[in-house]
Design an enzyme around this catalytic site. Structure first.
Site, PDB file in Angstrom:
ATOM      1  CG  HIS A 136      39.991  43.367  48.502  1.00 29.33           C
ATOM      2  ND1 HIS A 136      39.631  44.703  48.465  1.00 29.33           N
ATOM      3  CD2 HIS A 136      40.386  43.053  47.242  1.00 29.33           C
ATOM      4  CE1 HIS A 136      39.814  45.169  47.236  1.00 29.33           C
ATOM      5  NE2 HIS A 136      40.274  44.192  46.469  1.00 29.33           N
ATOM      6  CE  LYS A 140      43.969  44.703  48.670  1.00 28.59           C
ATOM      7  NZ  LYS A 140      45.215  44.346  47.943  1.00 28.59           N
TER       8      LYS A 140
END
Length: 251
Positions: A136, A140
Site C-alpha cells: 500500500h 497507510k
C-alpha cells in the site's frame, strides 16, 4: 438517497462524485474542523453515513452517528481488536447498523471468493506452504492492511494446517525493513510493503518444491473502492444490523 460523508480526504471526494453521479444527495460532510456537525439536523437527515477516516477515531465516529440515528458504512480499519466486541453488541443487541468492509472493491470481493475456494482445494495438498504480501501507499498507518487480514482469516478458516496468521516483515517507506514478529510455521505470514502511492496490491502464494501458484489483486485506483462504498450505502439503506460484503454479494 441522502448521504453524509465522514472524512473528506481523497476517498471522501471520490465517493462524493460517484454518489452524485448515481442520483444521491450529499447532505453533510464532516471532517476534522467541523466535528460539531454530528449534532446538526443536516447530518441526522441522512439515510446512511459513509465513513473513511483513521483507526483511532473510527469507533467514536460510529457512536456519534448512531446517536444521531444514522446508519453507517465504514471502510476504516485498525479498530477491530479494541472495539470489535462493542460494535457487534451494538448491532446485534441495540439495533444499530454498520456495514463494515476492509475493502469495498468489487474486484476484491471476487478475489476473496477465489481466495476461499482455492484454500479449500489446497487443504488437500500439504506440500504447498502459503504466504501473503500486501502493498500500500506510504500514508497507510496500519499493517497488515485490513484486507490483508481478512484474506488471511479466510485462508485460516479453510486450511487445516494454518492455525492463525502472523505479522511478517514490513518494508517501510524509506526502504528499511522491520523484521517479522513471528516465525511459527503453523501460522500464515503476512508481509507488508509501504511504497509510493500504491492503492493496494494483495498477493497470495502457495509454494512447493515442484511449483508455485499465485493469485493477485492489483487496484489501479481508488475508484473501485469508492463505487463499492456507494453500492454498500444503497444496500445498507434497506437493511439493518452488522453487514458485510458477503451479505451484499452472494458468491
Amino acid at each position: 438517497m441522502k448521504i453524509a460523508l465522514i472524512g473528506y480526504g481523497k476517498m471522501g471526494h471520490m465517493i462524493e462524485q460517484i454518489a452524485i453521479s448515481r442520483g444521491h444527495e450529499i447532505v453533510s460532510i464532516i471532517d476534522i474542523d467541523n466535528q460539531h456537525d454530528f449534532e446538526s439536523e443536516a447530518f441526522a437527515s441522512a439515510d446512511v453515513a459513509i465513513e473513511f477516516t483513521a483507526p483511532h477515531v473510527a469507533y467514536s465516529n460510529y457512536l456519534r452517528a448512531w446517536k444521531a440515528g444514522v446508519k453507517i458504512v465504514s471502510g476504516s480499519t485498525g479498530w477491530l481488536k479494541e472495539h470489535g466486541d462493542d460494535v457487534k453488541r451494538a448491532c446485534q443487541e441495540e439495533g444499530k447498523t454498520l456495514f463494515w468492509a476492509s475493502n469495498f472493491s468489487i474486484g476484491v470481493a471476487i478475489f476473496s471468493a477465489v481466495n476461499k475456494y482455492l484454500a479449500k482445494i489446497m487443504n488437500g495438498f500439504e506440500q504447498y506452504d502459503v504466504m501473503e504480501t500486501e502493498t500500500h501507499h506510504i500514508h497507510k498507518l496500519d499493517h497488515p492492511s485490513g484486507t490483508g487480514i481478512t484474506l488471511a482469516e479466510q485462508i485460516v478458516a479453510n486450511l487445516d494446517r494454518k492455525t492463525d496468521w502472523q505479522v511478517g516483515t514490513v518494508t517501510n517507506p524509506d526502504g528499511s525493513v522491520t523484521p517479522a514478529e513471528g516465525n511459527d510455521p503453523n501460522k500464515l505470514t503476512i508481509n507488508s510493503i509501504r511504497e509510493g502511492e500504491v492503492p493496494g496490491i494483495h498477493t497470495i502464494t502457495y509454494n512447493s518444491e515442484a511449483d508455485q501458484i499465485t493469485i493477485t489483486h492489483d487496484a489501479h485506483s481508488r475508484q473501485g473502492f469508492a463505487l463499492g462504498a456507494v453500492l454498500a450505502a444503497e444496500f445498507t439503506a434497506k437493511n439493518s444490523g452488522l453487514l458485510t460484503i458477503d451479505d451484499m454479494f452472494k458468491f
